[in-house]
Design a protein around this motif. Structure first.
Motif, PDB file in Angstrom:
ATOM      1  N   ARG A 242       0.830  -1.215   0.000  1.00 30.97           N
ATOM      2  CA  ARG A 242       0.000   0.000   0.000  1.00 30.97           C
ATOM      3  C   ARG A 242       0.865   1.266   0.000  1.00 30.97           C
ATOM      4  NH1 ARG A 242      -2.397   1.639   3.809  1.00 30.97           N
ATOM      5  NH2 ARG A 242      -1.569   0.463   5.544  1.00 30.97           N
ATOM      6  N   ARG A 243       2.179   1.094   0.002  1.00 32.74           N
ATOM      7  CA  ARG A 243       3.050   2.278  -0.086  1.00 32.74           C
ATOM      8  C   ARG A 243       3.165   2.722  -1.532  1.00 32.74           C
ATOM      9  NH1 ARG A 243       6.952   4.373  -2.319  1.00 32.74           N
ATOM     10  NH2 ARG A 243       7.019   2.458  -3.520  1.00 32.74           N
ATOM     11  N   HIS A 244       2.907   3.979  -1.761  1.00 32.65           N
ATOM     12  CA  HIS A 244       3.026   4.522  -3.112  1.00 32.65           C
ATOM     13  C   HIS A 244       3.782   5.840  -3.035  1.00 32.65           C
ATOM     14  CE1 HIS A 244      -0.074   1.618  -4.132  1.00 32.65           C
ATOM     15  NE2 HIS A 244      -0.834   2.135  -3.186  1.00 32.65           N
ATOM     16  N   SER A 245       4.497   6.158  -4.078  1.00 38.03           N
ATOM     17  CA  SER A 245       5.112   7.483  -4.152  1.00 38.03           C
ATOM     18  C   SER A 245       4.010   8.483  -4.492  1.00 38.03           C
ATOM     19  CB  SER A 245       6.184   7.504  -5.237  1.00 38.03           C
ATOM     20  OG  SER A 245       7.245   6.665  -4.838  1.00 38.03           O
ATOM     21  N   ILE A 246       3.868   9.481  -3.635  1.00 37.19           N
ATOM     22  CA  ILE A 246       2.759  10.439  -3.756  1.00 37.19           C
ATOM     23  C   ILE A 246       3.312  11.816  -4.103  1.00 37.19           C
ATOM     24  CG2 ILE A 246       0.963  11.611  -2.355  1.00 37.19           C
ATOM     25  CD1 ILE A 246       0.302   8.677  -3.303  1.00 37.19           C
ATOM     26  N   ARG A 247       2.649  12.485  -5.026  1.00 39.25           N
ATOM     27  CA  ARG A 247       3.131  13.799  -5.453  1.00 39.25           C
ATOM     28  C   ARG A 247       2.135  14.916  -5.192  1.00 39.25           C
ATOM     29  NH1 ARG A 247       5.217   9.986  -8.829  1.00 39.25           N
ATOM     30  NH2 ARG A 247       7.491   9.998  -8.959  1.00 39.25           N
ATOM     31  N   SER A 248       1.108  14.595  -4.405  1.00 38.96           N
ATOM     32  CA  SER A 248       0.126  15.611  -4.072  1.00 38.96           C
ATOM     33  C   SER A 248      -0.145  15.523  -2.565  1.00 38.96           C
ATOM     34  CB  SER A 248      -1.135  15.342  -4.898  1.00 38.96           C
ATOM     35  OG  SER A 248      -2.032  16.392  -4.769  1.00 38.96           O
ATOM     36  N   PHE A 249       0.378  16.507  -1.829  1.00 37.92           N
ATOM     37  CA  PHE A 249       0.356  16.456  -0.368  1.00 37.92           C
ATOM     38  C   PHE A 249      -0.605  17.470   0.225  1.00 37.92           C
ATOM     39  CE2 PHE A 249       4.170  14.151  -1.192  1.00 37.92           C
ATOM     40  CZ  PHE A 249       4.439  13.381  -0.068  1.00 37.92           C
ATOM     41  N   SER A 250      -1.193  17.099   1.346  1.00 38.92           N
ATOM     42  CA  SER A 250      -1.978  18.031   2.144  1.00 38.92           C
ATOM     43  C   SER A 250      -1.005  18.859   2.990  1.00 38.92           C
ATOM     44  CB  SER A 250      -2.911  17.215   3.039  1.00 38.92           C
ATOM     45  OG  SER A 250      -3.214  17.900   4.219  1.00 38.92           O
ATOM     46  N   ASP A 251      -1.447  20.059   3.412  1.00 39.46           N
ATOM     47  CA  ASP A 251      -0.553  20.846   4.278  1.00 39.46           C
ATOM     48  C   ASP A 251      -0.842  20.586   5.764  1.00 39.46           C
ATOM     49  OD1 ASP A 251      -2.918  22.155   4.582  1.00 39.46           O
ATOM     50  OD2 ASP A 251      -2.233  24.077   3.762  1.00 39.46           O
ATOM     51  N   ARG A 252      -1.653  19.576   6.028  1.00 41.44           N
ATOM     52  CA  ARG A 252      -1.960  19.209   7.414  1.00 41.44           C
ATOM     53  C   ARG A 252      -0.678  18.918   8.181  1.00 41.44           C
ATOM     54  NH1 ARG A 252      -5.739  14.084   7.754  1.00 41.44           N
ATOM     55  NH2 ARG A 252      -5.505  13.854  10.020  1.00 41.44           N
TER      56      ARG A 252
ATOM     57  N   ASN B 210      10.761  21.548   8.691  1.00 40.98           N
ATOM     58  CA  ASN B 210       9.344  21.875   8.851  1.00 40.98           C
ATOM     59  C   ASN B 210       9.123  23.364   8.591  1.00 40.98           C
ATOM     60  OD1 ASN B 210       7.143  22.402  11.582  1.00 40.98           O
ATOM     61  ND2 ASN B 210       6.615  21.218   9.764  1.00 40.98           N
ATOM     62  N   SER B 211      10.202  24.127   8.657  1.00 46.07           N
ATOM     63  CA  SER B 211      10.123  25.579   8.514  1.00 46.07           C
ATOM     64  C   SER B 211       9.656  25.966   7.111  1.00 46.07           C
ATOM     65  CB  SER B 211      11.504  26.177   8.808  1.00 46.07           C
ATOM     66  OG  SER B 211      11.804  27.233   7.907  1.00 46.07           O
ATOM     67  N   ALA B 212       8.607  26.818   7.060  1.00 47.04           N
ATOM     68  CA  ALA B 212       8.027  27.229   5.772  1.00 47.04           C
ATOM     69  C   ALA B 212       9.068  27.958   4.912  1.00 47.04           C
ATOM     70  CB  ALA B 212       6.814  28.122   6.014  1.00 47.04           C
ATOM     71  N   GLU B 213       9.904  28.780   5.549  1.00 47.51           N
ATOM     72  CA  GLU B 213      10.909  29.529   4.762  1.00 47.51           C
ATOM     73  C   GLU B 213      11.931  28.578   4.138  1.00 47.51           C
ATOM     74  OE1 GLU B 213      11.115  31.350   8.643  1.00 47.51           O
ATOM     75  OE2 GLU B 213       9.264  30.571   7.792  1.00 47.51           O
ATOM     76  N   MET B 214      12.354  27.609   4.940  1.00 49.44           N
ATOM     77  CA  MET B 214      13.345  26.647   4.424  1.00 49.44           C
ATOM     78  C   MET B 214      12.753  25.815   3.289  1.00 49.44           C
ATOM     79  SD  MET B 214      16.338  26.317   6.322  1.00 49.44           S
ATOM     80  CE  MET B 214      16.626  24.582   6.201  1.00 49.44           C
ATOM     81  N   LYS B 215      11.491  25.412   3.451  1.00 45.58           N
ATOM     82  CA  LYS B 215      10.854  24.608   2.405  1.00 45.58           C
ATOM     83  C   LYS B 215      10.716  25.415   1.113  1.00 45.58           C
ATOM     84  CE  LYS B 215       7.354  23.235   4.982  1.00 45.58           C
ATOM     85  NZ  LYS B 215       6.073  22.599   5.338  1.00 45.58           N
ATOM     86  N   ALA B 216      10.381  26.695   1.263  1.00 47.91           N
ATOM     87  CA  ALA B 216      10.239  27.560   0.081  1.00 47.91           C
ATOM     88  C   ALA B 216      11.586  27.684  -0.634  1.00 47.91           C
ATOM     89  CB  ALA B 216       9.722  28.930   0.497  1.00 47.91           C
ATOM     90  N   GLN B 217      12.637  27.826   0.148  1.00 43.92           N
ATOM     91  CA  GLN B 217      13.994  27.939  -0.405  1.00 43.92           C
ATOM     92  C   GLN B 217      14.358  26.655  -1.168  1.00 43.92           C
ATOM     93  OE1 GLN B 217      16.382  29.332   2.914  1.00 43.92           O
ATOM     94  NE2 GLN B 217      18.216  29.111   1.667  1.00 43.92           N
TER      95      GLN B 217
ATOM     96  N   LEU C 262       6.980  20.330  -2.352  1.00 44.89           N
ATOM     97  CA  LEU C 262       8.132  20.672  -1.507  1.00 44.89           C
ATOM     98  C   LEU C 262       7.774  21.781  -0.514  1.00 44.89           C
ATOM     99  CD1 LEU C 262      11.061  20.531  -4.113  1.00 44.89           C
ATOM    100  CD2 LEU C 262      10.457  18.818  -2.388  1.00 44.89           C
ATOM    101  N   GLU C 263       6.691  22.522  -0.814  1.00 42.53           N
ATOM    102  CA  GLU C 263       6.216  23.521   0.145  1.00 42.53           C
ATOM    103  C   GLU C 263       4.971  23.055   0.893  1.00 42.53           C
ATOM    104  OE1 GLU C 263       6.559  27.134  -2.467  1.00 42.53           O
ATOM    105  OE2 GLU C 263       6.455  28.104  -0.485  1.00 42.53           O
ATOM    106  N   HIS C 264       4.111  22.297   0.216  1.00 39.73           N
ATOM    107  CA  HIS C 264       2.838  21.888   0.839  1.00 39.73           C
ATOM    108  C   HIS C 264       3.039  20.867   1.946  1.00 39.73           C
ATOM    109  CE1 HIS C 264       0.501  22.962  -3.081  1.00 39.73           C
ATOM    110  NE2 HIS C 264       0.966  24.018  -2.445  1.00 39.73           N
ATOM    111  N   ALA C 265       3.911  19.892   1.709  1.00 44.83           N
ATOM    112  CA  ALA C 265       4.074  18.808   2.689  1.00 44.83           C
ATOM    113  C   ALA C 265       4.645  19.390   3.980  1.00 44.83           C
ATOM    114  CB  ALA C 265       5.004  17.739   2.129  1.00 44.83           C
ATOM    115  N   PRO C 266       4.213  18.847   5.124  1.00 45.96           N
ATOM    116  CA  PRO C 266       4.707  19.404   6.393  1.00 45.96           C
ATOM    117  C   PRO C 266       6.199  19.152   6.627  1.00 45.96           C
ATOM    118  CG  PRO C 266       3.320  17.463   6.802  1.00 45.96           C
ATOM    119  CD  PRO C 266       3.187  17.802   5.339  1.00 45.96           C
TER     120      PRO C 266
END
Ligand code: IYR
Length: 224
Positions: free
Chosen positions: A33-43, A75-82, A119-123
């Motif tokens: 049931r493990r799949h590579s996922i490319r659409s993440f929730s920001d939860r 987890n930092s939003a700035e780092m993820k954006a970078q 890369l930004e959406h995932a927590p």
């Protein structure tokens, strides 16, 4: 075997054969049931869960038990954006032709492109680094052995731990990946190995048909 310090194996658990059979079947059903996922929730996902998964990865076997890995959990939003912006910059030239036609053709059925919003959406992004020098203690500067194999196994453990915890993942390998060392402020000795994206799937998450085609046991195994 040569004399060495050791303690008796006390945490091994032997299961009755029937139970082994059902456990192995159950594990297979779970891991498939493990799949590579490319659409993440920001939860958000609690840091403690990621910590436990990294601890699990850290139990992987490694050359001379030198544990030649380092995990940077972001987890930092700035780092993820970078990271997103730099990864996408590399990916744009990769998809524009640097990859070569054969590689781009191989990727077509996956539908990937240079856009990496996850890369930004995932927590959590977990940057995995391999270390050519090290040793059993973090401060050691000895040679490490089977570094690629060791870090690959630890990464497998990490993916398994995240999946078992109820998260989805993507192994992402921006090419080149060296920018991760700078963003994560890692020393010269650390070489970026992989970026793992982890979190909950978005409501519209899907699995490309191409990715769900798995080779049969006969194709992947020979019993002698
Ligand atoms: N790193 C790129 C390209 C890519 C390469 C392979 I091999 C894949 O299995 C998937 C993607 C990207 O992330 O788009």
């Amino acid at each position: 075997m040569k004399q060495h310090d050791a303690t008796p194996l006390t945490d091994y658990i032997e299961y009755p054969e029937q139970e082994m059979l059902s456990r192995s079947e159950h594990f297979y059903q779970e891991i498939k049931r493990r799949h590579s996922i490319r659409s993440f929730s920001d939860r958000p996902v609690a840091k403690e869960i990621i910590e436990n998964c990294i601890k699990a990865a850290g139990t992987a076997p490694s050359g001379a038990n030198h544990q030649p890995w380092h995990f940077v959990a972001i987890n930092s939003a700035e780092m993820k954006a970078q990271i997103r912006s730099q990864a996408e910059e590399h990916e744009r030239s990769f998809y524009a032709g640097r990859a070569g036609d054969e590689w781009l053709d191989a990727l077509k059925p996956l539908g990937t492109d240079a856009n990496k919003p996850y890369l930004e959406h995932a927590p959590w992004l977990i940057a995995i680094f391999s270390q050519k020098k090290g040793g059993i203690h973090a401060e050691d500067k000895h040679t490490n052995y089977y570094v690629h194999e060791s870090v690959g196994i630890a990464t497998g453990f990490l993916i398994n731990a995240l999946h078992s915890s109820g998260l989805v993942t993507l192994t992402h390998t921006p090419k080149p990946m060296s920018f991760l060392s700078k963003v994560c402020n890692r020393p010269e000795n650390d070489r970026a190995y992989m970026l793992l994206v982890a979190g909950y799937p978005a409501d519209d998450a899907s699995v490309p048909h191409h990715a769900s085609v798995k080779k049969s046991l006969n194709e992947i195994a020979t019993f002698l």
